[in-house]
Motif scaffolding. Structure first.
Motif, PDB file in Angstrom:
ATOM      1  N   ALA A  79       0.781  -1.113   0.013  1.00  0.00           N
ATOM      2  CA  ALA A  79       0.126   0.036  -0.049  1.00  0.00           C
ATOM      3  C   ALA A  79       1.204   1.204   0.032  1.00  0.00           C
ATOM      4  CB  ALA A  79      -1.028  -0.087   1.167  1.00  0.00           C
ATOM      5  N   PHE A  80       0.357   2.396  -0.449  1.00  0.00           N
ATOM      6  CA  PHE A  80       1.010   3.486  -0.723  1.00  0.00           C
ATOM      7  C   PHE A  80       1.812   4.028   0.268  1.00  0.00           C
ATOM      8  CE2 PHE A  80      -0.428   7.974  -2.876  1.00  0.00           C
ATOM      9  CZ  PHE A  80       0.912   8.238  -3.448  1.00  0.00           C
ATOM     10  N   GLU A  81       1.382   4.160   1.864  1.00  0.00           N
ATOM     11  CA  GLU A  81       2.014   4.609   2.816  1.00  0.00           C
ATOM     12  C   GLU A  81       3.003   3.707   3.442  1.00  0.00           C
ATOM     13  OE1 GLU A  81      -0.993   3.769   2.276  1.00  0.00           O
ATOM     14  OE2 GLU A  81      -2.145   3.685   4.181  1.00  0.00           O
ATOM     15  N   THR A  82       3.100   2.494   3.137  1.00  0.00           N
ATOM     16  CA  THR A  82       3.965   1.216   3.822  1.00  0.00           C
ATOM     17  C   THR A  82       5.087   0.883   3.219  1.00  0.00           C
ATOM     18  OG1 THR A  82       2.724  -0.357   2.732  1.00  0.00           O
ATOM     19  CG2 THR A  82       1.753   0.535   4.681  1.00  0.00           C
ATOM     20  N   ALA A  83       5.942   1.494   2.192  1.00  0.00           N
ATOM     21  CA  ALA A  83       7.060   0.920   1.717  1.00  0.00           C
ATOM     22  C   ALA A  83       8.132   0.707   2.860  1.00  0.00           C
ATOM     23  CB  ALA A  83       7.600   2.012   0.699  1.00  0.00           C
TER      24      ALA A  83
END
Ligand SMILES: Cc1ncc(C[n+]2csc(CCOP(=O)(O)OP(=O)(O)O)c2C)c(N)n1
Ligand code: SF4
Length: 298
Positions: free
Chosen positions: A72-76
């Motif tokens: 998901a976008f915020e979890t790299a």
């Protein structure tokens, strides 16, 4: 007599297949190509929502010859931290876990996880390929978009009126072992930095300026030339920082006016002469500040 050319220092091995889904001239795809040439096969890549989610291709296909984990976008950063910890437990700590996120995923929405991983000094290599906007969803402004740029959310007469967030200074303030800027116009410099980052344990951060022809409004075949102008105008200096205090400039810029860099890009088409003077002023100021830090490091 036949000319003798020096052996290229760029590794010949390829870890990215041809025929991927990037636009022609995409700096983000070339960035990945060079990054993996430097890191080699013992690499796992974590990709949050961004253009690279598309470039990599739909499951079960993949553009890369190394494993990819889409997240998901915020979890790299948090996903990468977890993967690195698990690999350590399995006795496979020699695998490089590389988070690979756009500027939106790094400067904005993924920033909390990134700062947490940096503060803990987690053993990951976090790479931000910065095309200076949310390109995948149609060129919206991010906090990496430069002052004066056109995007769909900073249209004509409402151009971006805030400076680009200085992500390198923020990462340096976490006192992480290694932070560096790089770009596709200087591949040897870039490969050297990835190789160096690979040998360091703990948090490493690489900020890559990655040209985007549709977003920057440049012809497909001008990406490298324009990116080289970013470096030579000092709009994007190439340097590295160790433990937040040892600064080193790795490519000496040629000192071209920032106007030359701006004028070749359609996204800066609406700038006035006054705007360009202001941008030049802030580029000079940032460059002076950087040089002071380099001198202080000596
Ligand atoms: C929580 C969340 N919000 C919005 C989106 C929609 N979204 C997918 S990619 C993207 C833009 C990503 O921008 P950036 O990180 O700069 O990468 P680029 O597209 O430029 O490669 C957005 C807004 C999403 N996937 N998840
Ligand atoms: S929109 Fe830009 S970053 Fe995205 S694939 Fe196309 S050129 Fe690359």
């Amino acid at each position: 007599m036949e000319a003798v050319f020096p052996k290229p220092r760029i590794p010949e091995e390829e870890y990215i297949y041809p025929g991927h889904l990037a636009c022609p001239g995409c700096g983000a795809s070339l960035s990945m190509r060079y990054a993996l040439k430097a890191l080699g096969p013992k690499t796992m890549v974590v990709i949050p929502a961004c253009c690279w989610s598309i470039i990599a291709g739909p499951f079960p296909y993949s553009t890369l010859k190394v494993p990819i984990y889409h997240t998901a976008f915020e979890t790299a950063a948090s996903v990468s931290s977890g993967m690195a910890a698990a690999l350590d437990q399995l006795g496979q700590g020699d695998i490089t876990v590389m988070a690979w996120a756009g500027d939106g995923g790094t400067f904005d929405i993924g920033f909390q996880a990134l700062s947490g991983a940096a503060e803990r000094n987690d053993n990951i290599l976090y790479v931000c390929y910065d095309n200076e906007a949310y390109m995948n969803t149609g060129i919206q402004r991010s906090s990496a978009t430069p002052y004066g740029a056109w995007t769909t959310t900073t249209p004509e007469r409402h151009l971006k009126d805030r400076p680009k967030k200085n992500i390198m200074e923020i990462m340096a303030a976490h006192q992480i072992p290694y932070a560096a800027t790089a770009c596709v116009a200087y591949p040897e410099d870039m490969i050297q930095k990835f190789r160096k980052a690979k040998t360091i344990r703990g948090m490493r951060f690489i900020h890559l300026l990655s040209p985007c022809p549709p977003g920057w409004k440049i012809p497909d075949d001008q990406s490298i030339k324009v990116t080289r102008m970013a470096v030579n105008s000092k709009a994007f200096p190439l340097y590295e920082v160790e433990y937040g205090e040892k600064y080193r400039i790795t490519v000496e810029p040629r000192n071209i006016p920032v106007r030359d860099y701006l004028k070749v890009q359609g996204r800066f088409r609406n700038l006035t002469d006054d705007d360009i003077r202001n941008i030049q002023f802030s580029v000079n100021k940032n460059w002076d500040r950087l040089q002071k830090k380099v001198r202080y490091s000596e």
